[in-house]
Design a protein around this motif. Sequence first.
Motif, short mmCIF file in Angstrom:
data_model
loop_
_atom_site.label_atom_id
_atom_site.label_comp_id
_atom_site.label_asym_id
_atom_site.label_seq_id
_atom_site.Cartn_x
_atom_site.Cartn_y
_atom_site.Cartn_z
N PRO A 215 3.79 -9.35 7.68
CA PRO A 215 2.41 -9.65 7.29
C PRO A 215 1.72 -8.45 6.64
CG PRO A 215 2.55 -9.26 9.65
CD PRO A 215 3.96 -9.20 9.12
N ALA A 216 0.83 -8.75 5.71
CA ALA A 216 -0.02 -7.71 5.14
C ALA A 216 -1.10 -7.34 6.16
CB ALA A 216 -0.64 -8.21 3.84
N VAL A 217 -2.02 -6.49 5.78
CA VAL A 217 -3.10 -6.12 6.69
C VAL A 217 -3.84 -7.38 7.08
CG1 VAL A 217 -4.63 -5.58 4.73
CG2 VAL A 217 -5.13 -4.68 7.00
N MET A 218 -4.02 -7.58 8.39
CA MET A 218 -4.58 -8.83 8.90
C MET A 218 -6.08 -8.72 9.13
SD MET A 218 -1.59 -10.13 11.50
CE MET A 218 -1.36 -8.52 12.25
N VAL A 219 -6.77 -9.82 8.81
CA VAL A 219 -8.23 -9.89 8.93
C VAL A 219 -8.57 -10.98 9.94
CG1 VAL A 219 -10.33 -10.53 7.71
CG2 VAL A 219 -8.67 -9.04 6.62
N GLY A 220 -9.52 -10.71 10.81
CA GLY A 220 -9.95 -11.68 11.80
C GLY A 220 -11.01 -11.07 12.70
N THR A 221 -11.43 -11.83 13.68
CA THR A 221 -12.55 -11.42 14.53
C THR A 221 -12.35 -10.06 15.19
OG1 THR A 221 -12.98 -13.75 14.98
CG2 THR A 221 -14.05 -12.15 16.42
#
Length: 398
Positions: A215-221
């Motif tokens: 996975p690439a850099v992950m975005v989320g809460t």
Amino acid sequence: MQAISRRVGQQYLKSSTSIKSIYPLSFSDHCYGADHPRYGSTLATKGMGPLVRKGTGGRSSVSGIVATVFGATGFLGRYVVQQLAKMGTQVLVPFRGSEDSHRHLKLMGDLGQIVPMKYNPRDENSIKAVMAKANVVVNLIGREFETRNYSFEEVNHSMAEQLAMIAKEHGGIMRFIQISCLGASPSSPSRLLKAKAAAEESVLRELPEATILRPAVMVGTEDRILNRWAQFAKKYSFLPLIGGGSTKIQPVYVVDVAGAIVSALKDDGTSMGKIYELGGPEIFTVHELAEIMYDVIREWPRYVKVPFPVAKALGLPREILLNKVPFPLPIPDMFNLDQIHALTRDTVVSENALNFNDLGIVPHKLKGYPIEFLISYRKGGPQFGSTVSEKVSPDAWP
């Protein structure tokens, strides 16, 4: 009455031996050896069929999967556990921290489906115990900074290699999924990405049918990129752009990555032995991503461009002092030396690599729901902000 109590006691004693089997094996209950009959085979061959073979597929069904998710208490881990639990999977959650570290995961599955198990990643017997009754292993263990106790190589390479070796010895592990990083390469300037590349090689050497996801850099809460930027911008009223913010990245929504893991488990074996690169549908420069962050938190964008040599100089003292001082050092925030090295290269999905489409998943675009959590950083409340409240007359306020 005495005769009845004796009969009840005898029945309890006879059934007590079967009660023991429903609990996880302790270190002394199970012996692992090369001549054990369970170890006659390794991973399932291709074309054996999907693992999800029982129940209706809902939270209270039985999927047939018993998954040990290493790193389940981390950022990606909570989403993987939720995706597995909602389709009736029993999830074994190894943890090494406090008893509260896994508390939020218990609610994600039906009664008894989320099983926390304390373990020590340096104790082979404890790893075997948490893996003993599983048929699927997902390795999410990773760390983007070093500590006095754990180096990049131990966390990101050695532990993955050890899990693969134990899974091979186990004999009943049907699927092994290793989570790596986009950009992992032996020639990378980042020690983290070098260690991840070495882990991929080690896992595939032990288990050629394992699935590797990058996975690439992950975005989320709970992410460690946009949250970190927003906190820094709110505290210091500016954001440093390392290398001028020209590095290209391809951020991905964390829920899509969790969905890719479950999709790989549910396929007919087509993902076994393959490497997938998971990036979002859009490519941004670091500067462009920072602009989106500022737009959502409604603050006036202010940047300080930091050349790579200066950024490396700011991140170097922690690396030098890490093992030389008798106390733990603060976690690196904006100036993590290894991340600065990684930013010297673009991190995007390769042109011919397997991706989300090959797993039947359409990734979310970044703008909108995936970054809606940044609204909490707005000044004055969700409906306001520095760039909005100054333009709205008091008469228009609700």
